[in-house]
Design a protein around this motif. Structure first.
Motif, PDB file in Angstrom:
ATOM      1  N   GLN A 354       0.821  -1.210   0.000  1.00 19.35           N
ATOM      2  CA  GLN A 354       0.000   0.000   0.000  1.00 19.35           C
ATOM      3  C   GLN A 354       0.861   1.269   0.000  1.00 19.35           C
ATOM      4  O   GLN A 354       0.436   2.331  -0.455  1.00 19.35           O
ATOM      5  CB  GLN A 354      -0.920   0.000   1.219  1.00 19.35           C
ATOM      6  CG  GLN A 354      -0.189  -0.002   2.553  1.00 19.35           C
ATOM      7  CD  GLN A 354      -1.128  -0.055   3.740  1.00 19.35           C
ATOM      8  OE1 GLN A 354      -2.307   0.283   3.628  1.00 19.35           O
ATOM      9  NE2 GLN A 354      -0.612  -0.477   4.896  1.00 19.35           N
ATOM     10  N   LEU A 355       2.091   1.157   0.493  1.00 21.56           N
ATOM     11  CA  LEU A 355       2.970   2.317   0.574  1.00 21.56           C
ATOM     12  C   LEU A 355       3.479   2.744  -0.807  1.00 21.56           C
ATOM     13  O   LEU A 355       4.028   3.840  -0.957  1.00 21.56           O
ATOM     14  CB  LEU A 355       4.165   2.042   1.488  1.00 21.56           C
ATOM     15  CG  LEU A 355       3.938   2.236   2.997  1.00 21.56           C
ATOM     16  CD1 LEU A 355       2.934   1.219   3.546  1.00 21.56           C
ATOM     17  CD2 LEU A 355       5.254   2.114   3.767  1.00 21.56           C
ATOM     18  N   LYS A 356       3.300   1.884  -1.788  1.00 21.83           N
ATOM     19  CA  LYS A 356       3.747   2.212  -3.134  1.00 21.83           C
ATOM     20  C   LYS A 356       2.813   3.213  -3.812  1.00 21.83           C
ATOM     21  O   LYS A 356       3.171   3.819  -4.823  1.00 21.83           O
ATOM     22  CB  LYS A 356       3.836   0.936  -3.979  1.00 21.83           C
ATOM     23  CG  LYS A 356       4.860  -0.070  -3.450  1.00 21.83           C
ATOM     24  CD  LYS A 356       4.848  -1.359  -4.256  1.00 21.83           C
ATOM     25  CE  LYS A 356       5.817  -2.380  -3.692  1.00 21.83           C
ATOM     26  NZ  LYS A 356       5.781  -3.668  -4.436  1.00 21.83           N
ATOM     27  N   ASN A 357       1.623   3.367  -3.278  1.00 22.70           N
ATOM     28  CA  ASN A 357       0.682   4.344  -3.814  1.00 22.70           C
ATOM     29  C   ASN A 357       1.232   5.753  -3.585  1.00 22.70           C
ATOM     30  O   ASN A 357       1.546   6.131  -2.454  1.00 22.70           O
ATOM     31  CB  ASN A 357      -0.673   4.194  -3.100  1.00 22.70           C
ATOM     32  CG  ASN A 357      -1.757   5.065  -3.693  1.00 22.70           C
ATOM     33  OD1 ASN A 357      -1.492   6.174  -4.176  1.00 22.70           O
ATOM     34  ND2 ASN A 357      -2.987   4.566  -3.656  1.00 22.70           N
ATOM     35  N   PRO A 358       1.374   6.558  -4.631  1.00 18.38           N
ATOM     36  CA  PRO A 358       1.983   7.893  -4.473  1.00 18.38           C
ATOM     37  C   PRO A 358       1.209   8.819  -3.551  1.00 18.38           C
ATOM     38  O   PRO A 358       1.759   9.793  -3.052  1.00 18.38           O
ATOM     39  CB  PRO A 358       2.017   8.436  -5.903  1.00 18.38           C
ATOM     40  CG  PRO A 358       1.026   7.624  -6.670  1.00 18.38           C
ATOM     41  CD  PRO A 358       1.024   6.270  -6.032  1.00 18.38           C
ATOM     42  N   ASP A 359      -0.061   8.522  -3.319  1.00 13.34           N
ATOM     43  CA  ASP A 359      -0.870   9.368  -2.442  1.00 13.34           C
ATOM     44  C   ASP A 359      -0.878   8.884  -0.992  1.00 13.34           C
ATOM     45  O   ASP A 359      -1.538   9.477  -0.140  1.00 13.34           O
ATOM     46  CB  ASP A 359      -2.318   9.428  -2.955  1.00 13.34           C
ATOM     47  CG  ASP A 359      -2.409  10.066  -4.337  1.00 13.34           C
ATOM     48  OD1 ASP A 359      -1.615  10.996  -4.592  1.00 13.34           O
ATOM     49  OD2 ASP A 359      -3.257   9.632  -5.129  1.00 13.34           O
ATOM     50  N   TYR A 361       0.678   7.942   2.779  1.00 15.50           N
ATOM     51  CA  TYR A 361       1.704   8.428   3.694  1.00 15.50           C
ATOM     52  C   TYR A 361       1.778   7.494   4.908  1.00 15.50           C
ATOM     53  O   TYR A 361       0.739   7.098   5.434  1.00 15.50           O
ATOM     54  CB  TYR A 361       1.395   9.849   4.189  1.00 15.50           C
ATOM     55  CG  TYR A 361       2.548  10.419   4.980  1.00 15.50           C
ATOM     56  CD1 TYR A 361       3.592  11.080   4.334  1.00 15.50           C
ATOM     57  CD2 TYR A 361       2.625  10.259   6.364  1.00 15.50           C
ATOM     58  CE1 TYR A 361       4.675  11.567   5.047  1.00 15.50           C
ATOM     59  CE2 TYR A 361       3.704  10.748   7.079  1.00 15.50           C
ATOM     60  CZ  TYR A 361       4.720  11.394   6.417  1.00 15.50           C
ATOM     61  OH  TYR A 361       5.809  11.871   7.116  1.00 15.50           O
ATOM     62  N   PRO A 362       2.989   7.137   5.304  1.00 14.61           N
ATOM     63  CA  PRO A 362       4.295   7.542   4.745  1.00 14.61           C
ATOM     64  C   PRO A 362       4.626   6.751   3.490  1.00 14.61           C
ATOM     65  O   PRO A 362       4.120   5.635   3.313  1.00 14.61           O
ATOM     66  CB  PRO A 362       5.263   7.219   5.883  1.00 14.61           C
ATOM     67  CG  PRO A 362       4.627   6.076   6.600  1.00 14.61           C
ATOM     68  CD  PRO A 362       3.156   6.313   6.540  1.00 14.61           C
ATOM     69  N   PRO A 363       5.479   7.277   2.643  1.00 14.71           N
ATOM     70  CA  PRO A 363       5.828   6.561   1.424  1.00 14.71           C
ATOM     71  C   PRO A 363       6.834   5.446   1.699  1.00 14.71           C
ATOM     72  O   PRO A 363       7.458   5.382   2.762  1.00 14.71           O
ATOM     73  CB  PRO A 363       6.468   7.652   0.558  1.00 14.71           C
ATOM     74  CG  PRO A 363       7.068   8.602   1.547  1.00 14.71           C
ATOM     75  CD  PRO A 363       6.129   8.601   2.728  1.00 14.71           C
ATOM     76  N   LEU A 364       6.959   4.590   0.704  1.00 18.21           N
ATOM     77  CA  LEU A 364       7.968   3.539   0.747  1.00 18.21           C
ATOM     78  C   LEU A 364       9.324   4.142   0.396  1.00 18.21           C
ATOM     79  O   LEU A 364       9.433   4.984  -0.501  1.00 18.21           O
ATOM     80  CB  LEU A 364       7.611   2.440  -0.260  1.00 18.21           C
ATOM     81  CG  LEU A 364       8.240   1.059  -0.065  1.00 18.21           C
ATOM     82  CD1 LEU A 364       7.733   0.412   1.214  1.00 18.21           C
ATOM     83  CD2 LEU A 364       7.911   0.173  -1.268  1.00 18.21           C
ATOM     84  N   CYS A 365      10.376   3.766   1.123  1.00 14.47           N
ATOM     85  CA  CYS A 365      11.712   4.267   0.793  1.00 14.47           C
ATOM     86  C   CYS A 365      12.136   3.751  -0.573  1.00 14.47           C
ATOM     87  O   CYS A 365      11.788   2.634  -0.974  1.00 14.47           O
ATOM     88  CB  CYS A 365      12.722   3.815   1.848  1.00 14.47           C
ATOM     89  SG  CYS A 365      12.494   4.539   3.477  1.00 14.47           S
ATOM     90  N   ASP A 366      12.881   4.572  -1.295  1.00 15.79           N
ATOM     91  CA  ASP A 366      13.328   4.160  -2.626  1.00 15.79           C
ATOM     92  C   ASP A 366      14.468   3.158  -2.513  1.00 15.79           C
ATOM     93  O   ASP A 366      15.020   2.902  -1.442  1.00 15.79           O
ATOM     94  CB  ASP A 366      13.749   5.373  -3.454  1.00 15.79           C
ATOM     95  CG  ASP A 366      14.856   6.177  -2.799  1.00 15.79           C
ATOM     96  OD1 ASP A 366      15.862   5.593  -2.370  1.00 15.79           O
ATOM     97  OD2 ASP A 366      14.721   7.415  -2.712  1.00 15.79           O
TER      98      ASP A 366
END
Length: 598
Positions: A354-359, A361-366
């Motif tokens: 779910q963290l891969k969704n750009p909207d 938060y928090p985002p997935l680390c690259d």
């Protein structure tokens, strides 16, 4: 070569081709030879400067490094609690944003002290373990702030010449034992060896960590140097593992996925502020399936809000924000009762999709973010999922204590040139070494030695070999060497990354024994020997010991510097009596500052 400078000589292309081809063949062969040396020798115990290490080993057969004898002066008595990299005298130089001035800020080389840190007036040999858990000499840690300000919470109290530790705390007025009993009811995994390593943020005088020792759980107690005055020194004086540190702007010096449990008892860290960045650090260091325990605001706000100078609506909002943030980071509320709430970090990697969704938060680390980077590494507002290369990092997949001590760590595969056979050999080697050390130092394995630091370990071999002794070991791994600290934690041991060109995050006089295995050979090209030894003197308790295992080439030089620090040293053979390596056994003398006043 001379012929090339004669103007009348003009060799043909064919005549020049033969030497060129021969030269290329020789160069290729030489490169192949050097490459073989590099790959077979270049990744041993630590990443080393090849020229320095090789030169030292060659010289050790026939000569020794010559160092001019120096007598180091005493520091003034106001340096008795000197912590170079967390020095309050330097705080005004740094910003107050998120209390970053309390983080590590080491002095430049031209400001380093070349003097011996004195003990307080009236210092005595520390009380022996396990009695030390409940009392210590007042003159060894002569600080009254906690006693005066927290007297109603029973952190400690002064009686005569001693401080007593009744086991109280802000969130456990009935004593730490009753508090941990409730916690064990909420987390059954604390009872069967599943939970072995823990970290306590904002630890006070480390009563929580001290209680857990009897329950087979080894805790790193963490607190900054602040107005509480010497929390960490109290902890170490008691014989409980602790380090100076604060969750502020930089990662803690631990690898990812290390601790089985993290704890915060009214540590007043604003968990939901700054985008939840502090919780992201807890997430990073916590093992998949590990537990995060919180007591204090906003837990149990329904009954506690009146004492928190707030409203019930504000506390309800804070608690809901906390639950939402933790859920988005793949934590689930595991259990809750009275003042204690327990969350568990998910061990299911699919949760992180779910963290891969750009909207989201928090985002997935690259992919460029290494979760194991942990030395002066700034926080990032992102979450790293459990390592895809390791399938058995989850707490439920980790062998229970004590079986995990000797089980081959899964993260061994991340250490260059490591293998299960090499790990097994390392264990056998350290058992033999520990046995030999006990013949040289009979105090090892008795109540005379409690706090031990292995200053440059690989897999925690010495700590494992001494596991049945009444001591604990802080396993230090050079961040510029082989990053094997994850494997140390997989074994159920504790430790820290560090760079010995700087001071360690601890108070003076906090270790009974320091162990060195080739540190000066490995790091001598980066760190000046004199400053490392002065730091060892700062850390070592008076009448404490140092076991320095080094190249014969360096032993005499180390002994010369140590004599100038008022150490008594003797050189011994290793257990295998090899000619190129010696064991230097040193003891620090007890002395008092000439300016000290009771």
């Amino acid at each position: 070569m001379k012929g090339e400078h004669k103007p009348a000589t003009h060799p043909s292309k064919s005549s020049r081709a033969v030497p060129i081809i021969l030269t290329l063949i020789v160069l290729c062969g030489f490169s192949f030879y050097l490459g073989g040396i590099y790959f077979s020798e270049g990744k041993k115990l630590f990443t080393r400067n090849a020229a320095t290490a090789e030169g030292a080993s060659v010289k050790s057969f026939s000569t020794s490094l010559q160092i001019k004898a120096t007598i180091f002066p005493e520091c003034s008595s106001d340096f008795q609690d000197y912590t170079p990299c967390t020095d309050p005298k330097r705080w005004r130089k740094y910003g107050h944003y998120r209390l970053s001035f309390m983080e590590r800020h080491c002095p430049p080389i031209f400001e380093r002290k070349q003097c011996l840190v004195p003990p307080p007036a009236g210092y005595k040999t520390p009380i022996r373990w396990p009695k030390s858990r409940d009392e210590c000499w007042y003159r060894n840690v002569p600080y009254d702030w906690i006693n005066n300000q927290k007297s109603n919470q029973n952190w400690l109290r002064k009686e005569g010449e001693k401080f007593l530790f009744p086991g109280g705390g802000t969130m456990f007025p009935k004593g730490v034992g009753a508090y941990v009993d409730l916690m064990q009811d909420l987390i059954p995994e604390m009872n069967d060896g599943t939970v072995r390593t823990a970290i306590d943020t904002g630890c006070g005088v480390a009563s929580w960590g001290g209680d857990l020792l009897d329950r087979g759980i080894l805790t790193v107690s963490l607190a900054p140097r602040d107005n509480h005055e010497a929390q960490i020194q109290f902890a170490l004086e008691r014989g409980i593992p602790a380090v100076l540190g604060i969750i502020s702007t930089q990662r803690l010096p631990f690898p990812a996925n290390s601790f089985d449990m993290a704890h915060c008892s009214r540590c007043l860290i604003p968990w939901t502020e700054f985008g939840g960045i502090y919780l992201m650090e807890v997430h990073r260091i916590l093992r998949p399936g590990g537990f995060w325990v919180l007591s204090g605001p906003p837990v149990n706000y329904e009954n506690r809000w009146r004492g928190w100078n707030t409203t019930i609506e504000e506390q309800r909002t804070d608690f809901n924000k906390l639950k939402k943030l933790l859920t988005s980071m793949c934590f689930k509320l595991y259990n809750k009762k009275d003042d204690i709430a327990v969350w568990q970090k998910s061990s299911d990697s699919s949760c992180y999709d779910q963290l891969k969704n750009p909207d989201f938060y928090p985002p997935l680390c690259d992919d460029g973010t290494d979760p194991d980077e942990a030395w002066y590494t700034p926080f990032r507002t992102c979450v790293s999922p459990p390592g895809e290369n390791f399938k058995n990092l989850a707490l439920k997949a980790t062998p229970k204590w004590p079986q995990r001590l000797d089980a081959t760590p899964e993260r061994l595969s991340a250490v260059p040139q490591a293998s299960p056979a090499a790990f097994k050999h390392d264990g056998s080697k350290w058992k033999a070494r520990a046995k030999h050390y006990k013949t040289l130092l009979p105090a090892l394995g008795t109540d005379q030695i409690r706090n031990v630091m292995d200053m440059n370990t690989l897999y925690g071999g010495l700590a494992a070999a001494l596991i049945d002794s009444p001591l604990w070991v802080m396993n230090v791994v050079s961040f510029y060497g082989l990053r094997s600290l994850g494997a140390v934690y997989d074994r159920g041991l504790i430790g820290s990354y560090h760079d010995w060109c700087e001071s360690f995050s601890s108070y003076p006089r906090t270790y009974d024994l320091l162990h060195v295995d080739g540190l000066f050979t490995a790091e001598g090209h980066r760190c000046e020997m004199k400053y490392v030894l002065l730091e060892m003197d700062r850390l070592l308790r008076p009448q404490g010991y140092a076991i320095i295992r080094e190249s014969k080439y360096l032993v005499d030089a180390i002994a010369t510097i140590a004599k100038g620090m008022r150490w008594d040293c003797r050189s011994h053979d290793t257990e295998y009596k090899v000619d190129t390596e010696k064991v230097l056994l040193c003891r620090k003398k007890l002395w008092y500052s000439s300016s000290a006043r009771l």
